[in-house]
Write a protein that holds these residues in place. Structure first.
Motif, PDB file in Angstrom:
ATOM      1  N   TYR A 152       0.850  -1.180   0.000  1.00 15.72           N
ATOM      2  CA  TYR A 152       0.000   0.000   0.000  1.00 15.72           C
ATOM      3  C   TYR A 152       0.892   1.239   0.000  1.00 15.72           C
ATOM      4  N   GLN A 153       0.313   2.363  -0.342  1.00 16.32           N
ATOM      5  CA  GLN A 153       1.022   3.631  -0.288  1.00 16.32           C
ATOM      6  C   GLN A 153       0.428   4.478   0.831  1.00 16.32           C
ATOM      7  N   GLU A 154       1.303   5.064   1.643  1.00 19.68           N
ATOM      8  CA  GLU A 154       0.830   5.943   2.707  1.00 19.68           C
ATOM      9  C   GLU A 154       0.176   7.177   2.111  1.00 19.68           C
ATOM     10  N   LYS A 155      -0.908   7.616   2.707  1.00 21.04           N
ATOM     11  CA  LYS A 155      -1.572   8.835   2.244  1.00 21.04           C
ATOM     12  C   LYS A 155      -0.745  10.028   2.694  1.00 21.04           C
ATOM     13  N   LYS A 156      -0.260  10.766   1.714  1.00 14.93           N
ATOM     14  CA  LYS A 156       0.636  11.863   2.047  1.00 14.93           C
ATOM     15  C   LYS A 156       0.547  12.947   0.990  1.00 14.93           C
ATOM     16  N   MET A 157       0.463  14.192   1.422  1.00 19.31           N
ATOM     17  CA  MET A 157       0.611  15.302   0.493  1.00 19.31           C
ATOM     18  C   MET A 157       2.109  15.607   0.421  1.00 19.31           C
ATOM     19  N   THR A 158       2.699  15.385  -0.749  1.00 17.69           N
ATOM     20  CA  THR A 158       4.142  15.508  -0.882  1.00 17.69           C
ATOM     21  C   THR A 158       4.594  16.920  -1.182  1.00 17.69           C
ATOM     22  N   MET A 159       3.694  17.747  -1.702  1.00 19.01           N
ATOM     23  CA  MET A 159       4.114  19.095  -2.077  1.00 19.01           C
ATOM     24  C   MET A 159       2.891  19.977  -2.260  1.00 19.01           C
ATOM     25  N   ALA A 160       3.014  21.229  -1.865  1.00 14.41           N
ATOM     26  CA  ALA A 160       2.032  22.261  -2.195  1.00 14.41           C
ATOM     27  C   ALA A 160       2.837  23.459  -2.660  1.00 14.41           C
ATOM     28  N   GLY A 161       2.770  23.730  -3.950  1.00 13.65           N
ATOM     29  CA  GLY A 161       3.597  24.770  -4.522  1.00 13.65           C
ATOM     30  C   GLY A 161       2.773  25.925  -5.077  1.00 13.65           C
ATOM     31  N   ILE A 162       3.146  27.124  -4.763  1.00 11.31           N
ATOM     32  CA  ILE A 162       2.465  28.307  -5.320  1.00 11.31           C
ATOM     33  C   ILE A 162       2.957  28.480  -6.748  1.00 11.31           C
ATOM     34  N   VAL A 163       2.061  28.353  -7.716  1.00  8.91           N
ATOM     35  CA  VAL A 163       2.443  28.381  -9.133  1.00  8.91           C
ATOM     36  C   VAL A 163       2.003  29.669  -9.825  1.00  8.91           C
ATOM     37  N   GLU A 164       1.001  30.335  -9.290  1.00 10.88           N
ATOM     38  CA  GLU A 164       0.596  31.674  -9.725  1.00 10.88           C
ATOM     39  C   GLU A 164       0.289  32.457  -8.454  1.00 10.88           C
ATOM     40  N   LEU A 165       0.137  33.734  -8.581  1.00 10.37           N
ATOM     41  CA  LEU A 165      -0.117  34.528  -7.381  1.00 10.37           C
ATOM     42  C   LEU A 165      -1.469  34.263  -6.765  1.00 10.37           C
ATOM     43  N   ASN A 166      -2.319  33.463  -7.448  1.00 18.31           N
ATOM     44  CA  ASN A 166      -3.593  33.055  -6.845  1.00 18.31           C
ATOM     45  C   ASN A 166      -3.839  31.556  -6.985  1.00 18.31           C
ATOM     46  N   GLN A 167      -2.779  30.777  -7.255  1.00 19.24           N
ATOM     47  CA  GLN A 167      -2.955  29.337  -7.451  1.00 19.24           C
ATOM     48  C   GLN A 167      -1.890  28.542  -6.709  1.00 19.24           C
ATOM     49  N   ILE A 168      -2.340  27.422  -6.151  1.00 22.09           N
ATOM     50  CA  ILE A 168      -1.444  26.488  -5.466  1.00 22.09           C
ATOM     51  C   ILE A 168      -1.639  25.109  -6.094  1.00 22.09           C
ATOM     52  N   GLN A 169      -0.535  24.494  -6.490  1.00 19.35           N
ATOM     53  CA  GLN A 169      -0.609  23.134  -7.029  1.00 19.35           C
ATOM     54  C   GLN A 169      -0.231  22.151  -5.928  1.00 19.35           C
ATOM     55  N   TYR A 170      -1.025  21.104  -5.774  1.00 17.03           N
ATOM     56  CA  TYR A 170      -0.735  20.108  -4.751  1.00 17.03           C
ATOM     57  C   TYR A 170      -0.375  18.775  -5.414  1.00 17.03           C
ATOM     58  N   TYR A 171       0.369  17.972  -4.668  1.00 17.92           N
ATOM     59  CA  TYR A 171       0.751  16.632  -5.108  1.00 17.92           C
ATOM     60  C   TYR A 171       0.429  15.661  -3.977  1.00 17.92           C
ATOM     61  N   LEU A 172      -0.311  14.598  -4.323  1.00 23.28           N
ATOM     62  CA  LEU A 172      -0.752  13.616  -3.333  1.00 23.28           C
ATOM     63  C   LEU A 172      -0.220  12.235  -3.676  1.00 23.28           C
ATOM     64  N   ASN A 173      -0.126  11.409  -2.679  1.00 20.51           N
ATOM     65  CA  ASN A 173       0.250  10.010  -2.879  1.00 20.51           C
ATOM     66  C   ASN A 173      -0.530   9.178  -1.866  1.00 20.51           C
ATOM     67  N   PRO A 174      -1.439   8.288  -2.307  1.00 18.38           N
ATOM     68  CA  PRO A 174      -1.804   8.007  -3.691  1.00 18.38           C
ATOM     69  C   PRO A 174      -2.858   9.000  -4.203  1.00 18.38           C
ATOM     70  N   ALA A 175      -3.395   8.725  -5.401  1.00 13.73           N
ATOM     71  CA  ALA A 175      -4.403   9.597  -6.004  1.00 13.73           C
ATOM     72  C   ALA A 175      -5.683   9.615  -5.168  1.00 13.73           C
ATOM     73  N   VAL A 176      -6.415  10.721  -5.266  1.00 12.95           N
ATOM     74  CA  VAL A 176      -7.665  10.843  -4.526  1.00 12.95           C
ATOM     75  C   VAL A 176      -8.698  11.545  -5.414  1.00 12.95           C
ATOM     76  N   ARG A 177      -9.946  11.259  -5.163  1.00 12.79           N
ATOM     77  CA  ARG A 177     -11.035  11.917  -5.872  1.00 12.79           C
ATOM     78  C   ARG A 177     -11.668  12.943  -4.944  1.00 12.79           C
ATOM     79  N   LEU A 178     -11.644  14.213  -5.338  1.00  9.44           N
ATOM     80  CA  LEU A 178     -12.258  15.281  -4.565  1.00  9.44           C
ATOM     81  C   LEU A 178     -13.577  15.668  -5.229  1.00  9.44           C
ATOM     82  N   GLU A 179     -14.654  15.672  -4.445  1.00  7.65           N
ATOM     83  CA  GLU A 179     -15.986  15.921  -4.992  1.00  7.65           C
ATOM     84  C   GLU A 179     -16.533  17.290  -4.628  1.00  7.65           C
TER      85      GLU A 179
END
Length: 868
Positions: A152-179
């Motif tokens: 199994y893979q541990e649930k972990k947010m590996t990175m949250a990076g500010i990519v624009e002055l109003n946007q943040i990109q996140y990286y998760l492990n493993p994948a997740v569905r956000l509703e």
């Protein structure tokens, strides 16, 4: 029983698949390898399995801070195989690569080993013992509670990076569905205020990465927490926002006043730190030890430049304490021009006071009018003189200022030797301030220096006093001045592609700006050294350009060699070309047209062999940017990645190796055997450099069954080819005197005994002396016959893969050569009388012997004649 076991294994696999995990069948080993955990360490175990692999030829390449990479042997286990190691308890991350087809499992050689997954990976150590499970060809890392049956893979947010002055990109492990956007929270840490989330790119999709849009502009000097339902919260850090148009407009700075600038009433300090919320200037009386005698709050100005004026002058040492989203960190000024011992503190310096007498009249060398008129000799400062008993400054810059030095046999050594040899340029391996030698210690230490710490300061261990920042500067200038007075140019080896430590002064001041990261937020490692810099970012591009211009203007350096130049973008190299040639149109610029690993820099932007033609020469410059020619290197003596391989000079005479040789002879003109080409003779033709084996050691390794005389003949044959080629001749210091490192192919931190030049090998009647004389004669011949560098050249590969070479001027044949790799042969010269310049290893730069008709060319020789 066997049938029952198979049924149980199948059942376990089916259950695992139903649970969304993978199962790995394995027979339980009777007794597995264990390793006692030592005091002060934590233990890491890697498990890997591949039913089709030959485990006896596989291993794991592992590295971590203060531990060089090398292979670790696999041990059988129930899962497949495993590696167990203890690492110091302060190490939190270990880099690893699973290697297949190793010729030396558990060793340091790569040869033709391949990666199981094409990329570097890092395992995070999370406790006293950490286990990582791997699958073949799969980049992911897995955990298991049942010995690898279920992964199994541990649930972990590996990175949250500010990519624009109003946007943040996140990286998760493993994948997740956000509703729902309600599953995401962004909080300003300083106030606890929650920002409105107005968009979520991954809504209703199962992904490992997505972008969060917020309803206001993010303040890069503040900290923001990102929380996604089911995952631990982490702090967002600036990343690709640095590439945005909005950031460029707000913060890109084009001033020339960064650093410490002394004046009549004190010193003005300026540092670019746009993401800092606070910067403090720390002032010290010495370059090491003691507390700051003053701490001055700096003021934030336009474009994120912080400044302060202090009532201090030359001789004051300083650092910056910078507060960003990663906390407060102390850093040396990246623009420091002087430092204390070991480069941990910058120093205010009046550069005029460091000029040796007459330095104002010192000038760049003007002996070449084209790149290929240079003959380059690559040397390490310590190697040059450390074993030279007659030197008063062994291993120091000042050894290059000494004349009259002799070896034990009374033969010229040092700079007098170089002028006698006839080279035009001394290529110095890194002489900026690097990290891995303790400047405060008198104990013998050695390192090549490809681990930058302070780019704009000379290395202190080569000075007579590393504790006072002005001394290394003056002595460096004395070295350059002395070499110029001897008619020799100075090429500086520069390594802007990575820093010794990812958390360098650059990263401490503007975290994440100066480096590239992968799509999971990990450090990109195209350098093979744990990090790679981002030349395409405007402020690092500016830094590189400012730096090389500074070395050219302040130190009168005549050229630059760029380490792993393909990690830099073409635009940056074009701006460097323009800046350097604006100072000195005769400066020579060249570099390695490859990377040391995978990089996110787009292929078409890399300053590699294929793209370097995009960099053009400024008006009046004698060249643009040249590249090392690995085609002729490997064609002549065999692949550098296989020490047993042979080439054109050592027995593999083929259409392929002949084509590689022709590529170098023509100066980089495209042919069917080489996939790239360059204009303007922009290739560095060579057989050996500081990397890998010396030429003598390589021929000894690959041709051990041949006699010593045969190997010396191979050496002379290869050097003859290099010296008649239209590219730029380059060789490792001491190659011409049969330099050996005892077979050490990676001597970057080996002992002085391995690395230093053994001047005393030059004795009357020795093979070393004879080879020196041969090189000297070839250099003199090249200089005396300008058709070799300026004439039009054409090559023809004959049926037996010998090579005919013709030089023409104004469509008239002016010279002819036969490159003869095999047995003695009869050669019919073109009609007319010819002067022999190189005939059966006899060198006559003036061509006093006349030849015509049919002559005999000995095996492994070059026959070269010019029109009478």
């Amino acid at each position: 029983m066997k049938k029952i076991m198979c049924m149980l294994t199948a059942l376990l696999m089916a259950l695992a698949l139903l649970c969304g995990t993978e199962a790995v069948p394995a027979a339980r080993a009777e007794e597995e390898y264990t390793l006692p955990r030592e005091e002060g360490t934590r233990q890491l175990t890697f498990y890997w399995q591949d039913e089709e692999a030959d485990y006896s030829t596989c291993d794991m390449w592992i590295w971590y801070p203060n531990a060089d990479g090398h292979g670790y042997l696999f041990h059988p286990c129930a899962y497949g195989v495993k590696v167990v190691l203890n690492v110091p308890e302060d190490v939190s991350e270990v880099g690893f690569i699973v290697r297949r087809r190793c010729s030396d499992p558990g060793g340091v050689s790569w040869d033709e080993a391949t990666k199981d997954y094409d990329g570097d990976r890092y395992a995070e150590i999370t406790g006293d013992t950490t286990e990582v499970y791997l699958l073949p060809g799969d980049e992911n890392q897995y955990k298991s509670n049942d010995g690898g049956v279920t992964l199994y893979q541990e649930k972990k947010m590996t990175m949250a990076g500010i990519v624009e002055l109003n946007q943040i990109q996140y990286y998760l492990n493993p994948a997740v569905r956000l509703e729902s956007m309600d599953q995401v929270t962004v909080t300003e840490q300083e106030t606890g205020r929650k920002l409105e989330v107005t968009g979520l790119s991954s809504l209703n999709n199962s992904v490992i990465a997505g972008k969060i849009t917020v309803g206001e502009e993010l303040d890069l000097t503040r900290s923001y927490t990102v929380q996604i339902e089911g995952y631990d919260a982490i702090t967002a850090v600036p990343t690709n926002v640095f590439d945005s148009a909005a950031f460029a407009e707000k913060f890109n700075y084009d001033g020339d006043d960064l650093g410490a600038i002394p004046g009549e009433n004190g010193t003005v300090f300026k540092v670019w730190a746009p993401t800092a919320s606070r910067v403090v200037l720390n002032l010290f009386e010495a370059g090491d030890g003691g507390e700051a005698y003053d701490r001055v709050e700096m003021t934030r100005g336009e474009k994120g430049v912080w400044s302060a004026e202090a009532a201090c002058g030359a001789g004051t040492y300083y650092t910056y304490s910078v507060t960003t989203v990663v906390g407060e960190q102390e850093a040396v000024d990246p623009y420091a021009k002087a430092v204390g011992v070991n480069g941990d503190r910058g120093m205010v310096i009046d550069l005029d006071t460091t000029d040796p007498e007459g330095f104002g009249e010192d000038a760049f060398i003007d002996s070449i009018n084209a790149y290929n008129e240079a003959v380059i000799w690559e040397v390490h400062v310590r190697d040059f003189s450390n074993k030279l008993a007659s030197s008063a400054y062994p291993g120091k810059y000042l050894a290059f200022t000494e004349h009259g030095l002799k070896n034990a046999s009374g033969e010229p050594a040092g700079v007098d030797y170089l002028t006698d040899l006839g080279i035009t340029h001394v290529h110095l391996q890194p002489v900026y301030d690097y990290a891995t030698v303790d400047e405060s210690s008198d104990e013998p230490q050695f390192n090549w220096g490809y681990d930058p710490k302070n780019y704009n300061v000379p290395e202190g261990s080569y000075s007579t006093d590393p504790f006072h920042g002005e001394v290394r500067i003056k002595e460096f200038k004395q070295m350059v001045q002395a070499l110029h007075q001897s008619g020799l140019g100075v090429v500086m080896d520069v390594v802007y592609n990575h820093t010794y430590d990812g958390n360098s002064c650059l990263n401490r001041i503007v975290p994440y700006y100066y480096y590239r990261f992968d799509n999971r937020g990990g450090w990109s490692n195209g350098s093979g050294c744990g990090n790679e810099t981002a030349s395409e970012r405007p402020m690092f591009r500016k830094y590189m350009v400012d730096s090389v211009r500074y070395w050219a203007e302040e130190y009168h350096v005549d050229g630059f060699r760029f380490d792993l130049m393909a990690l830099h973008d073409v635009q940056t190299m074009q701006e460097i070309e323009a800046a350097v040639h604006a100072v000195n149109p005769r400066a020579i610029i060249y570099g390695e047209g490859w990377t040391g690993g995978t990089t996110p820099l787009m292929e078409n932007r890399r300053a590699n062999q294929a793209n370097i033609k995009k960099v053009t020469a400024s008006e009046g410059a004698i060249g643009a940017v040249a590249v090392f020619n690995d085609a002729i290197r490997d064609g002549l003596k065999g692949s550098v990645f296989n020490a047993k391989d042979r080439g054109y000079i050592s027995g593999i005479v083929s259409k392929n190796t002949a084509g590689q040789v022709v590529f170098g002879l023509t100066g980089g003109v495209k042919n069917t055997m080489v996939s790239w080409s360059v204009p303007g003779n922009g290739v560095i033709n060579y057989m050996a450099c500081h990397d890998n084996h010396t030429l003598y050691d390589r021929l000894l390794t690959s041709c051990s069954v041949d006699s010593e005389e045969d190997r010396l003949k191979m050496n002379r044959f290869g050097t003859s080819i290099i010296m008649i080629g239209k590219g730029i001749p380059f060789f490792l210091a001491g190659e011409e005197m049969l330099r050996s490192k005892g077979g050490d192919s990676n001597s970057y931190k080996s002992s002085d005994e391995v690395n230093n030049i053994r001047w005393d090998d030059l004795t009357a009647g020795s093979a070393n002396m004879a080879m020196r004389d041969f090189y000297r004669g070839l250099i003199a011949m090249r200089k005396a016959n300008p058709f070799l560098t300026g004439g039009e050249i054409a090559c023809e590969v004959l049926e037996d893969n010998a090579i005919e070479v013709r030089w023409t001027e104004d469509e008239k044949l002016v010279a002819y050569a036969l490159v003869n790799p095999k047995a003695d042969r009869e050669v019919t010269l073109p009609e007319g009388e010819w002067q022999a310049l190189l005939y059966n290893e006899t060198i006559d730069p003036e061509g006093t012997q006349t030849l015509s008709g049919t002559v005999t060319a000995a095996e492994r020789t070059v026959l070269l004649v010019r029109a009478k």
